[in-house]
Design a protein around this motif. Structure first.
Motif, mmCIF file in Angstrom:
data_model
loop_
_atom_site.group_PDB
_atom_site.id
_atom_site.type_symbol
_atom_site.label_atom_id
_atom_site.label_comp_id
_atom_site.label_asym_id
_atom_site.label_seq_id
_atom_site.Cartn_x
_atom_site.Cartn_y
_atom_site.Cartn_z
ATOM 1 N N ILE A 97 3.944 -38.813 7.075
ATOM 2 C CA ILE A 97 3.375 -38.491 8.376
ATOM 3 C C ILE A 97 2.996 -39.763 9.125
ATOM 4 C CG2 ILE A 97 1.424 -37.407 9.552
ATOM 5 C CD1 ILE A 97 3.502 -35.432 8.641
ATOM 6 N N GLU A 98 2.466 -40.747 8.415
ATOM 7 C CA GLU A 98 2.110 -42.019 9.051
ATOM 8 C C GLU A 98 3.355 -42.746 9.556
ATOM 9 O OE1 GLU A 98 -2.021 -43.134 6.659
ATOM 10 O OE2 GLU A 98 -0.074 -43.658 5.796
ATOM 11 N N TRP A 99 4.407 -42.729 8.758
ATOM 12 C CA TRP A 99 5.666 -43.332 9.198
ATOM 13 C C TRP A 99 6.126 -42.706 10.508
ATOM 14 C CZ3 TRP A 99 8.516 -47.435 8.374
ATOM 15 C CH2 TRP A 99 8.507 -48.079 7.136
ATOM 16 N N LEU A 100 5.966 -41.394 10.605
ATOM 17 C CA LEU A 100 6.442 -40.657 11.760
ATOM 18 C C LEU A 100 5.692 -41.040 13.028
ATOM 19 C CD1 LEU A 100 8.638 -38.434 12.030
ATOM 20 C CD2 LEU A 100 6.787 -36.758 12.037
ATOM 21 N N SER A 101 4.437 -41.451 12.870
ATOM 22 C CA SER A 101 3.590 -41.717 14.036
ATOM 23 C C SER A 101 3.686 -43.142 14.565
ATOM 24 C CB SER A 101 2.127 -41.409 13.695
ATOM 25 O OG SER A 101 1.631 -42.315 12.715
ATOM 26 N N ILE A 102 4.312 -44.048 13.820
ATOM 27 C CA ILE A 102 4.415 -45.431 14.271
ATOM 28 C C ILE A 102 5.475 -45.527 15.365
ATOM 29 C CG2 ILE A 102 4.816 -47.833 13.609
ATOM 30 C CD1 ILE A 102 4.351 -46.959 10.693
ATOM 31 N N ARG A 107 13.544 -40.234 8.898
ATOM 32 C CA ARG A 107 14.708 -40.468 9.765
ATOM 33 C C ARG A 107 15.288 -39.146 10.247
ATOM 34 N NH1 ARG A 107 20.444 -41.191 8.264
ATOM 35 N NH2 ARG A 107 21.533 -42.249 9.973
ATOM 36 N N LEU A 108 15.429 -38.188 9.336
ATOM 37 C CA LEU A 108 15.974 -36.891 9.717
ATOM 38 C C LEU A 108 15.083 -36.184 10.731
ATOM 39 C CD1 LEU A 108 17.246 -35.502 6.284
ATOM 40 C CD2 LEU A 108 18.628 -36.369 8.176
ATOM 41 N N LYS A 109 13.775 -36.253 10.531
ATOM 42 C CA LYS A 109 12.861 -35.575 11.455
ATOM 43 C C LYS A 109 12.964 -36.191 12.842
ATOM 44 C CE LYS A 109 10.002 -32.684 12.948
ATOM 45 N NZ LYS A 109 10.713 -32.821 14.229
ATOM 46 N N ARG A 140 17.806 -29.902 6.532
ATOM 47 C CA ARG A 140 18.127 -30.848 5.474
ATOM 48 C C ARG A 140 16.925 -31.671 5.027
ATOM 49 N NH1 ARG A 140 22.505 -29.357 8.047
ATOM 50 N NH2 ARG A 140 24.604 -29.672 7.176
ATOM 51 N N ILE A 141 15.790 -31.523 5.689
ATOM 52 C CA ILE A 141 14.573 -32.251 5.326
ATOM 53 C C ILE A 141 13.977 -31.646 4.067
ATOM 54 C CG2 ILE A 141 12.236 -32.848 6.070
ATOM 55 C CD1 ILE A 141 13.264 -32.819 8.953
ATOM 56 N N GLN A 142 13.671 -32.492 3.091
ATOM 57 C CA GLN A 142 13.141 -32.021 1.812
ATOM 58 C C GLN A 142 11.625 -31.818 1.836
ATOM 59 O OE1 GLN A 142 15.261 -31.250 -0.843
ATOM 60 N NE2 GLN A 142 16.776 -31.602 0.790
ATOM 61 N N ASP A 143 10.918 -32.697 2.487
ATOM 62 C CA ASP A 143 9.457 -32.612 2.497
ATOM 63 C C ASP A 143 9.013 -31.382 3.298
ATOM 64 O OD1 ASP A 143 6.740 -34.130 2.073
ATOM 65 O OD2 ASP A 143 6.763 -33.539 4.193
ATOM 66 N N PRO A 144 8.236 -30.473 2.703
ATOM 67 C CA PRO A 144 7.872 -29.234 3.404
ATOM 68 C C PRO A 144 7.010 -29.460 4.641
ATOM 69 C CG PRO A 144 6.691 -29.430 1.309
ATOM 70 C CD PRO A 144 7.739 -30.494 1.329
ATOM 71 N N GLN A 145 6.144 -30.466 4.602
ATOM 72 C CA GLN A 145 5.285 -30.715 5.762
ATOM 73 C C GLN A 145 6.108 -31.151 6.972
ATOM 74 O OE1 GLN A 145 2.186 -33.631 5.136
ATOM 75 N NE2 GLN A 145 1.026 -32.958 6.932
#
Length: 328
Positions: free
Chosen positions: A124-129, A166-168, A314-319
């Motif tokens: 989640i932190e990666w996503l917000s940068i 990356r997928l998200k 294709r995203i594995q992480d459920p969150q």
């Protein structure tokens, strides 16, 4: 001479001697280079950009402990170096550009840009940068880093996003490309809402460029350089970069929409009289083809947002997989 070449020559001529003679106990603990904000760090400096924050200079990155001990003394010594070099005048700094070069703390350098002094992030932190901040801390060049601490963080970031992040991001970019470009641009033009139509085009362009960077596993620079930087990308960079150039130069014209009637049965029928509509569709087809080629989408629909939905599956992480399609 480019800004990067100037920085390295300045370090080789004066910086090495300074560290070796005045700070011999720390010479093997200091990283040196030119990384961060400024067109010269991306290799895009020219006569226009050299009117501010340009001139003989380089960065020295210290650990927090070393910075506390020798930071002020090293900064004083750095500031005493000759200001003119190779015929270039002293660096002219804007008020907000004072911390771009000189003596810097490693922790502060990374924290200022990406919010943390290391590269340890949750998904989640990666996503917000912001992508542009990641581009800023991984651009340029490191001339020397005997201890390796600065470069270790840099290498973790250069390894790129975790796969699910990356997928998200790709899913979100596809969603906005479709909504803003293929869907809302035409709706705005049919209504004569030219300002909204221009904004839709802008959103399409930004998200398309980001998508191309994501496909190439490269961080996108901030807005002034993002299109120019596309042409260095091997995958679709020049092809889509050229199409976006045409899209920008076309501008918006209501002439193509004067005789366009809204059909209740086919409200989203393409208006081929507007060159922008055709360019948007061409760009989306290129992206969709590449997504299918890489196995990131199995969608056959021409609407690129549907490919975003396929990527999400294709995203594995459920969150991450359960987030809104446009988040990221």
């Amino acid at each position: 001479m480019t800004g990067m070449e100037l920085a390295k020559a300045y370090y080789e001529t004066y910086g090495k001697k300074l560290l070796a003679e005045e700070f011999p106990k720390y010479v093997d603990r200091i990283a040196v280079g030119l990384v961060g904000e400024g067109s010269e760090c991306f290799g895009f400096d020219d006569a226009i950009s050299r009117d501010h924050d340009f001139g003989p200079s380089f960065c020295m990155w210290l650990t927090k402990e070393d910075y506390q001990v020798i930071g002020p003394e090293l900064r004083k010594a750095y500031n005493a170096l000759p200001k003119d070099f190779y015929g270039y005048p002293p660096r002219k700094e804007e008020p907000y550009g004072a911390e771009r070069v000189g003596v810097l703390c490693i922790d502060d350098f990374y924290r200022r840009q990406i919010g943390r002094g290391n590269a340890e992030f949750s998904l989640i932190e990666w996503l917000s940068i912001p992508e542009t901040r990641l581009a800023t801390v991984t651009n340029g060049a490191v001339f020397a880093d005997p201890m390796g601490k600065f470069s270790a963080i840099r290498e973790k970031l250069l390894a790129y996003y975790p796969a699910d992040v990356r997928l998200k991001k790709m899913a979100a970019r596809a969603a906005v490309m479709g909504q803003a470009g293929q869907y809302n641009y035409a709706r705005c033009m049919r209504r004569g809402e030219t300002v909204a139509a221009q904004y839709a085009l802008n959103e399409f362009v930004i998200n398309t460029i980001s998508m191309v960077f994501l496909l190439n596993r490269r961080y996108m620079p901030y807005y002034k350089w993002m299109h120019r930087a596309m042409f260095d990308l091997p995958l679709l960079g020049k092809e889509i970069g050229d199409l976006l150039q045409q899209l920008a130069e076309n501008g918006i014209s209501m002439d193509a929409w004067g005789c366009c009637e809204v059909s209740e049965s086919i409200p989203q029928a393409l208006n081929s009289a507007d060159r922008n509509v055709l360019l948007i569709e061409q760009i989306c087809r290129l992206i969709a083809n590449e997504l299918r080629r890489e196995g990131l989408s199995s969608e056959t629909n021409s609407f690129i947002t549907h490919h975003g939905i396929s990527i999400m599956s294709r995203i594995q992480d459920p969150q991450l997989r359960n987030m809104h399609l446009m988040e990221g």
